[in-house]
Design an enzyme around this catalytic site. Structure first.
Site, mmCIF file in Angstrom:
data_model
loop_
_atom_site.group_PDB
_atom_site.id
_atom_site.type_symbol
_atom_site.label_atom_id
_atom_site.label_comp_id
_atom_site.label_asym_id
_atom_site.label_seq_id
_atom_site.Cartn_x
_atom_site.Cartn_y
_atom_site.Cartn_z
ATOM 1 N N LYS A 45 0.991 -1.092 0.190
ATOM 2 C CA LYS A 45 0.045 -0.007 0.155
ATOM 3 C C LYS A 45 0.802 1.280 0.018
ATOM 4 O O LYS A 45 0.522 2.208 -0.599
ATOM 5 C CB LYS A 45 -1.163 -0.089 1.288
ATOM 6 C CG LYS A 45 -0.320 0.053 2.413
ATOM 7 C CD LYS A 45 -1.418 0.138 3.491
ATOM 8 C CE LYS A 45 -0.759 0.212 5.047
ATOM 9 N NZ LYS A 45 0.072 1.247 5.367
ATOM 10 N N THR A 46 2.125 1.222 0.482
ATOM 11 C CA THR A 46 2.852 2.239 0.675
ATOM 12 C C THR A 46 3.535 3.026 -0.946
ATOM 13 O O THR A 46 3.472 3.697 -1.093
ATOM 14 C CB THR A 46 3.997 2.080 1.580
ATOM 15 O OG1 THR A 46 3.666 1.807 2.859
ATOM 16 C CG2 THR A 46 4.720 3.519 1.790
ATOM 17 N N GLN A 99 -6.220 -4.477 10.498
ATOM 18 C CA GLN A 99 -5.308 -4.032 11.486
ATOM 19 C C GLN A 99 -5.580 -2.811 12.209
ATOM 20 O O GLN A 99 -4.961 -2.107 12.588
ATOM 21 C CB GLN A 99 -4.186 -3.487 10.308
ATOM 22 C CG GLN A 99 -3.745 -4.853 9.593
ATOM 23 C CD GLN A 99 -2.246 -4.519 9.106
ATOM 24 O OE1 GLN A 99 -1.264 -4.329 9.546
ATOM 25 N NE2 GLN A 99 -2.509 -4.897 7.550
ATOM 26 N N ARG A 159 3.549 -9.539 10.885
ATOM 27 C CA ARG A 159 4.829 -9.195 10.506
ATOM 28 C C ARG A 159 5.921 -9.958 10.356
ATOM 29 O O ARG A 159 7.080 -9.606 9.721
ATOM 30 C CB ARG A 159 5.654 -8.541 12.094
ATOM 31 C CG ARG A 159 4.696 -7.511 12.921
ATOM 32 C CD ARG A 159 4.063 -6.249 12.220
ATOM 33 N NE ARG A 159 2.817 -6.774 11.247
ATOM 34 C CZ ARG A 159 2.439 -5.842 10.421
ATOM 35 N NH1 ARG A 159 3.242 -5.112 9.605
ATOM 36 N NH2 ARG A 159 1.347 -6.203 9.687
ATOM 37 N N ASP A 217 -3.399 7.594 4.846
ATOM 38 C CA ASP A 217 -2.750 6.447 5.095
ATOM 39 C C ASP A 217 -3.452 5.955 6.371
ATOM 40 O O ASP A 217 -3.879 6.629 7.307
ATOM 41 C CB ASP A 217 -1.385 6.090 5.277
ATOM 42 C CG ASP A 217 -0.910 4.798 5.185
ATOM 43 O OD1 ASP A 217 -1.553 4.027 4.775
ATOM 44 O OD2 ASP A 217 0.412 4.779 5.231
ATOM 45 N N GLU A 218 -3.429 4.417 6.743
ATOM 46 C CA GLU A 218 -3.951 3.710 7.892
ATOM 47 C C GLU A 218 -5.165 4.587 8.488
ATOM 48 O O GLU A 218 -5.355 4.735 9.425
ATOM 49 C CB GLU A 218 -2.954 4.142 9.051
ATOM 50 C CG GLU A 218 -1.648 3.619 8.642
ATOM 51 C CD GLU A 218 -1.469 2.001 8.659
ATOM 52 O OE1 GLU A 218 -2.423 1.349 8.895
ATOM 53 O OE2 GLU A 218 -0.411 1.614 8.495
#
Length: 780
Positions: free
Chosen positions: A33-34, A256, A614, A225-226
């Site tokens: 996504k980044t 998340q 992670r 973002d997020e």
């Protein structure tokens, strides 16, 4: 097509090329996504959108810097510098610097960190004469913080009888008074806390339509973002700014969302499509980070949540090893297992320490891990400990710099007015605070007019106060021409701070000196870095804002080869080759405090999902059967999250234990059962002397009773003692101990209740144990 766009897959390319209109990108863990956000900004700029018209809100300043660097490589450094990019707090602090005068704040307002805010709160509680055991500073601060994030102002609070009644029920009826005084004192000091940066931005955009129109026109394209971690206050700001052009792109993953305790509202992402017309929905479902087994395990757990958006995360990566689940007897054993596994993996696969991370639910769990890593000489680093800028000597220097810039800053003034010691006692400071409140002026204004105000301070103390004012004013004159570095260097010398630290002559003193030196290096580096950015000068105000908004992870250099230890909340957005998620036990993870409602439990499950994803290649899940809590060894049971993983993705390193149910009542209270009334008699159990197969092949249960030469103890003692032997323990026996593991009996000595066994344990070394207390199991 631009060369950089060829690096995207089809699912990533589609939202990148979508220029106008509202859009939501549901991005699974590790789905890139980044990269999509970065390339979308670069693409907008290549399509003629001015960098000044793009606003990008990120989760951390570190993420914003990394994105800016990537964009600079595509569109050029000078253009990338014109982007408005950063965290909510940093971007809105910048807006408030320009527009805060509408609300009565100076452009150089101070940003109070949590420590500053709590200190002021403590002062107010003390001044109002309240019981500090009922009005606990941290609890009061937390309550007021939640009010602000819910946009409950002092006025709204006073008009809400339900809130006032709720506080009265907790024996804190004067919360409103504290809240009002706190807001008033911050305003008088020209200061805002973190929550104010959002609350005051909402106030600015609501009360001043011309300011809102100005920024709506400026920010024609907004990217967030997020988005699943935004709270109500952040949501309203974004809605307001995007309302005119509605070119808003939000990216996030409902799976998340783990910050409800900070006020994050998962409904912001779940309901985004209801907020705008013709919303375009994109899904990034391919995970590039993790192996098939890790992705499959994570999916099988999150499937148990009912509140979620539809998506199927998958990966084209290799199958990879299964998720390993390990059971330990105690938390100490758990730490030793983790340390030895890291050691073995490093040796076998030539891995560096930084490729390993140990994640836990609470900071307290790090102790057992640290002990085990130290014994193995494995370097480690704990993230989320005391931040560099929270250390005493650094806070002292920062307070001087804050006072130079904003003499109304009451907390900074109280911290440095008598440090280094200049003969100004606490009584004098208390009288200054009372006088300032009485005259409705700042303490510094009272100091400047010390001869004119009615205050009970002797002439000697007054002269010292005048010298302090002269010192600060001389720094203010210097600040008009000097850089932040030149000024800071002068301040640490002129105030005597360096001399004060230097005279300690202790190793701690040397460390503190090194910290101050490191801070000066950081200021110099900051000043040089700011010279490259448009609309900046590298002055003191810019440096202090950067410090106030820095997070612990923003300051990491990342070049240290050490195992990372951190809470799962801190690990969000990071990735490691090998990940250990430790302490997977009921009441610990999921937390005992987060199992009252389904929504709380689902948040804990999302937290576990974040932890598991992670890992790139190998994930380990560990739990202990007993753990020290508050100095007592308590029994634990495995977390329900372990049970929820589909068995095809896991490898139980230790065989599953059958759940044992211990009766809570003593059988004695029911009396003896007459033999002739027993309908069924169990067959006698055969006594086994030694196992014929290896212990790993067959888990053999051995019945053990007390040695014959030991005196019988009371029934209570006997029931608590698992060391009950059929025959006297003999040299050469293999035994198992709950703490020390497996060992061999070397020697037996003593008589009666004092009989002792000398045992050589594999992990604990040679120990002498009193048999009447030792909890031993004979295994050979």
């Amino acid at each position: 097509m631009e060369e950089y766009l060829s690096q995207l897959n089809e699912a990533q390319l589609e939202p990148t090329l979508q220029k106008d209109g509202p859009m939501i990108i549901i991005a699974g863990a590790g789905s890139g996504k980044t990269r999509v956000l970065t390339y979308r900004i670069a693409y907008l700029m290549s399509q003629g959108v001015d960098a000044f018209n793009i606003l990008s809100l990120t989760f951390t300043n570190k993420a914003a810097r990394e994105m800016k660097e990537r964009i600079a490589k595509i569109v050029g450094t000078s253009e990338a510098k014109n982007l408005w990019m950063g965290t909510f707090h940093s971007v809105f602090a910048k807006i408030l610097r320009f527009e805060g005068h509408h609300l009565g704040f100076p452009s150089n307002f101070t940003i109070y960190d949590t420590q500053d805010s709590q200190k002021l709160m403590g002062s107010i509680i003390k001044e109002l004469g309240l019981d500090k055991d009922i009005y606990k500073t941290k609890q009061v601060y937390s309550r007021i913080s939640s009010y602000k994030n819910s946009l409950i102002t002092v006025k709204a609070y006073m008009n809400n009888p339900e809130l006032k009644e709720a506080d009265a029920m907790t024996r804190r009826p004067r919360m409103g008074e504290i809240y009002a005084e706190y807001v008033d004192r911050c305003f008088k000091a020209g200061a805002m806390d973190f929550d104010d940066l959002l609350l005051r931005t909402n106030e600015l955009l609501t009360r001043f339509p011309s300011v809102l129109a100005q920024y709506q026109d400026r920010f024609r394209y907004i990217l967030v973002d997020e988005y699943q971690d935004t709270n109500h206050s952040q949501y309203l700001i974004v809605r307001a700014l995007a309302d005119r052009f509605q070119n808003i792109c939000v990216v996030g993953d409902d799976a998340q969302s783990i910050y409800a305790f900070r006020g994050a509202n998962i409904n912001n992402i779940l309901n985004f499509q209801k907020d705008y017309d013709d919303v375009k929905l994109f899904r990034l479902e391919q995970n590039y980070r993790s192996t098939k087994n890790i992705v499959g395990a994570a999916n099988s757990v999150i499937e148990h949540n009912k509140t979620k958006l539809d998506k199927v995360v998958w990966t084209a990566n290799e199958e990879g090893p299964k998720v390993k689940i390990h059971r330990s007897l105690t938390d100490g054993d758990e730490g030793r297992y983790v340390a030895s596994t890291i050691w073995d993996a490093k040796m076998q696969n030539q891995l560096s320490n930084s490729e390993f991370a140990i994640l836990y639910r609470t900071n307290a769990q790090s102790r057992a891990m640290e002990d085990a890593l130290r014994k193995r000489d494995i370097p480690y680093r704990i993230y989320g400990g005391l931040s560099f800028y929270q250390r005493k000597e650094i806070k002292d220097v920062i307070s001087y710099l804050r006072l130079i810039l904003n003499p109304a800053d009451e907390e900074a003034l109280k911290r440095v007015i008598n440090y280094p010691a200049r003969g100004i006692g606490q009584t004098t400071i208390d009288r200054l605070v009372v006088a300032a409140n009485g005259y409705k002026r700042t303490i510094f204004e009272v100091l400047k007019n010390i001869d004119k105000v009615d205050i009970n301070i002797n002439s000697g103390a007054k002269n010292k106060l005048k010298d302090f004012v002269t010192l600060i004013e001389s720094f203010q004159v210097m600040n008009q021409t000097a850089t932040a570095f030149e000024l800071a260097e002068h301040v640490v010398k002129a105030t005597g701070l360096l001399r004060e630290i230097n005279k300690e002559g202790t190793p701690e003193g040397v460390t503190r000196l090194e910290n101050v030196e490191e801070m000066l290096n950081g200021i110099k580096d900051f000043v040089e870095g700011q010279q490259e950015i448009a609309d900046t000068t590298g002055n003191l105000a810019e440096f202090l804002e950067d410090v106030a908004l820095a997070t612990d992870l923003d300051n990491e250099k990342g070049d240290e080869d050490a195992v990372a230890l951190m809470t799962i909340h801190l690990a969000k957005g990071l990735e490691f080759n090998h990940v250990f998620v430790v302490g997977l036990e009921e009441d610990l993870f999921p937390s005992a405090m987060s199992m009252n409602t389904r929504s709380e439990l689902e948040e804990e499950r999302r937290l576990f999902y974040v932890a598991l994803t992670r890992a790139e290649n190998q994930a380990y899940l560990t739990y202990a059967l007993s753990r020290y809590r508050w100095g007592k060894l308590v029994d634990s049971e495995p977390s329900r999250f372990i049970e929820e993983i589909d068995e095809q993705f896991v490898d139980n390193v230790t065989p599953k234990l059958e759940r044992r149910i211990n009766p809570m009542l003593s059988a004695d209270i029911f009396g003896d059962v007459e033999p002739n009334k027993i309908r069924y008699k169990p067959a006698k159990q055969a006594v086994l002397k030694k196992p014929t197969k290896s212990i790993k092949q067959e888990q053999t249960k051995f019945q053990v009773t007390t040695p014959k030469n030991l005196k019988r103890v009371s029934a209570t003692d006997e029931s608590n003692n698992s060391n009950l032997f059929d025959d006297t323990l003999t040299v050469g026996n293999l035994v198992k101990h709950i703490r020390f593991g497996t060992g061999e009996v070397l020697k037996i000595e003593g008589k009666g209740a004092d009989i002792k066994a000398e045992i050589s344990f594999q992990h604990g070394g040679v120990k002498k144990l009193l048999l009447r207390f030792a909890k031993l199991e004979v295994i050979g």
